[in-house]
Scaffold this active site. Structure first.
Site, PDB file in Angstrom:
ATOM      1  N   CYS A  43       0.824  -1.210   0.000  1.00  0.00           N
ATOM      2  CA  CYS A  43       0.000   0.000   0.000  1.00  0.00           C
ATOM      3  C   CYS A  43       0.859   1.262   0.000  1.00  0.00           C
ATOM      4  O   CYS A  43       0.369   2.349  -0.269  1.00  0.00           O
ATOM      5  CB  CYS A  43      -0.988   0.002   1.154  1.00  0.00           C
ATOM      6  SG  CYS A  43      -0.299   0.559   2.707  1.00  0.00           S
ATOM      7  N   CYS A  55      -3.416   8.533   5.787  1.00  0.00           N
ATOM      8  CA  CYS A  55      -2.128   8.564   6.492  1.00  0.00           C
ATOM      9  C   CYS A  55      -2.339   8.848   7.967  1.00  0.00           C
ATOM     10  O   CYS A  55      -1.653   8.298   8.826  1.00  0.00           O
ATOM     11  CB  CYS A  55      -1.210   9.631   5.892  1.00  0.00           C
ATOM     12  SG  CYS A  55      -0.709   9.257   4.216  1.00  0.00           S
TER      13      CYS A  55
END
Lengths: 132, 394
Positions: A35, A104
């Site tokens: 990812c 994030c």
């Protein structure tokens, strides 16, 4: 692409608390190379207060900045207080993140939760060890 | 701070000589080329002059050039225009996995309409095997579209060979030449092309203008309908300043291309070697020699591309990356995955694309700055020490 806030860039440029802690009291590892983001968060806890936090991150500007910010946010907090630090709080402390980069901040929260869980698991183990 | 632009594959600055040629066409020669009066005819004249220049540059006839708004339109127009005009003949299109999205997206769209599309794989260098093209052709194949050179990794395809296979089988052959037009010699007959797309802003011309070359006799459904411009295939008032600018850019490319290829190839190879020598666990993406003269694409293990890009930007250097983190989809580059790169190396890719103004000093500057950036990010990377400790690199 949407640009990063000043604060994100500031933390990206000068990330706080980079590195590992020797003999940490909790480690949180999240993400995977597929990812594109990997975070490792290390914490040191004394008397239920987080005395130190460090990180290592493979990832984009937002991944590095959120890692840096989450370590800043939890230092000095009790374990219970740290448990309540959300991804939104991390993003807000950074002056916001582009929508596509919110994941994030989620990763930063997950790393923190994992490190805290790890700490609690170790504590229970120690206590039960003593009891036995 | 020194600012070094190494993203010429994204866009180029407009050459001042091009701007100079364009300027009178905003204020003095402003007629509509479709008007019969003198103002209109003046404008029509310069449009036709530019058409002539572009045509002769690629060995085509002026009537085989259609002006468009740019590379994306040229690609969309070609794929859709040919598919719809030839749907009575068949419904199969052949392309590759590493085409620009301006080809892939219209193909996906056509699939929803019932067309069948074969997306050919590429080898580790990004090359399409002409044998695969031959095998993929069936009785319903109406179009083959393979890009001339890839925009990310710079690999140049065996276009002439694929073109001859297409011709033997009576299938139209299109190439997306956005990255090569004005940078490498292109002759539509030598390359066995029926159709070609190109854009103005990749060769020091203006944005908002492009071309399609369509061999005489090829039927295409119109892309825009209205005033009948471009023989009814592409209505809309001509972008006269843009078309003039494109013509001038082609004139300049004609003169300067040979020298530019030599100049850039030297700088390109120095940058590639410099990076591979200075940075451990770095590797070249794309073919070492069948490669655009201005393209450098490397993967740097254990670090992520956007982080490198931002750090380079802070040092004044502009480049691009195939990392997922800098794409809207959060998927790494389809080109880098098609050449077989594992995700982590696709995330750690950087593309430097050089241009006419690039100097040897610029290359030195990049080489002086990049290793430090990689070192700093690797020190922060949880992947670095582990991989090295266990010796399972690459």
């Amino acid at each position: 692409m949407e640009a990063y806030s000043e604060k994100v860039m500031e933390h990206f440029r000068n990330p706080r608390n980079v590195g590992e802690i020797e003999n940490p009291d909790g480690i949180g590892k999240v993400g995977n190379p597929v990812c594109g983001d990997i975070m490792e968060l290390y914490i040191k806890v004394k008397d239920n207060v987080i005395t130190d936090a460090k990180f290592k991150t493979f990832g984009c500007g937002a991944a590095i900045a959120t890692s840096s910010m989450v370590t800043e946010l939890v230092k000095g907090k009790t374990v219970d207080e740290a448990m309540k630090v959300s991804n939104r709080a991390v993003a807000e402390a950074l002056g916001g993140l582009p929508p596509i980069k919110m994941h994030c901040s989620v990763l930063a929260e997950e790393a923190l939760k994992k490190a805290l869980d790890d700490y609690q698991r170790r504590t229970v183990k120690k206590l039960s060890g003593k009891a036995a | 701070m020194k600012r070094i632009y190494l993203d010429y594959a994204a866009t180029t600055p407009v050459d001042v000589r091009v701007v100079k040629a364009m300027l009178p066409h905003f204020t003095e020669i402003y007629g509509n080329p479709s008007s019969l009066h003198a103002f209109g005819q003046e404008a029509k004249h310069v449009v036709e002059e530019s058409r002539h220049t572009v045509a002769s540059f690629i060995g085509a006839k002026p009537e085989e050039i259609i002006f468009t708004s740019g590379g994306t339109e040229s690609n969309n127009f070609t794929i859709g225009g040919i598919a719809h005009a030839r749907s009575d003949k068949g419904n199969h299109i052949i392309t590759s996995r590493i085409e620009h999205h301006a080809i892939l997206e219209p193909c996906h769209f056509l699939e929803k309409e019932g067309f069948q599309v074969t997306y050919l794989p590429v080898d580790k260098y990004g090359l399409v095997d002409p044998g695969d093209v031959r095998k993929a052709i069936n009785a319903k194949t109406i179009l083959i579209s393979i890009m001339h050179a890839n925009n990310e990794i710079g690999t140049i395809q065996p276009i002439a060979e694929i073109g001859s296979i297409a011709r033997e089988n009576g299938v139209y052959f299109h190439t997306d030449a956005v990255q090569t037009f004005g940078h490498l010699p292109v002759d539509v007959d030598e390359l066995n092309l029926d159709l070609l797309s190109a854009s103005g802003h990749k060769l020091y011309g203006p944005k908002g203008v492009g071309i399609i070359y369509a061999r005489k006799g090829i039927r295409m459904s119109p892309f825009m309908q209205g005033g009948g411009q471009e023989k009814g295939r592409r209505a809309s008032t001509h972008n006269v300043p843009g078309i003039v600018g494109l013509g001038k850019a082609v004139d300049l490319a004609k003169e300067e291309m040979g020298q530019e290829i030599e100049h850039l190839t030297v700088l390109r190879d120095r940058l590639i070697q410099g990076i591979l020598n200075a940075i451990e666990y770095s590797s070249l993406n794309g073919h070492p020699t069948k490669r655009l003269p201005n393209n450098v694409n490397v993967s740097i293990a254990y670090v992520e591309g956007e982080s490198m890009l931002l750090n380079l930007d802070m040092e004044g250097i502009a480049c691009s990356t195939g990392s997922a983190c800098s794409s809207a989809s959060l998927e790494p580059s389809h080109v880098l995955t098609a050449i077989g790169l594992p995700h982590e190396l696709a995330h750690g890719s950087l593309r430097f694309s050089l241009g006419r103004p690039t100097t040897s000093d610029d290359i030195n500057y990049v080489l002086s700055v990049l290793p430090g950036i990689v070192g700093k990010l690797r020190a922060m990377s949880p992947l670095y020490k582990k991989e090295v400790k266990y010796g399972s690199v690459q």
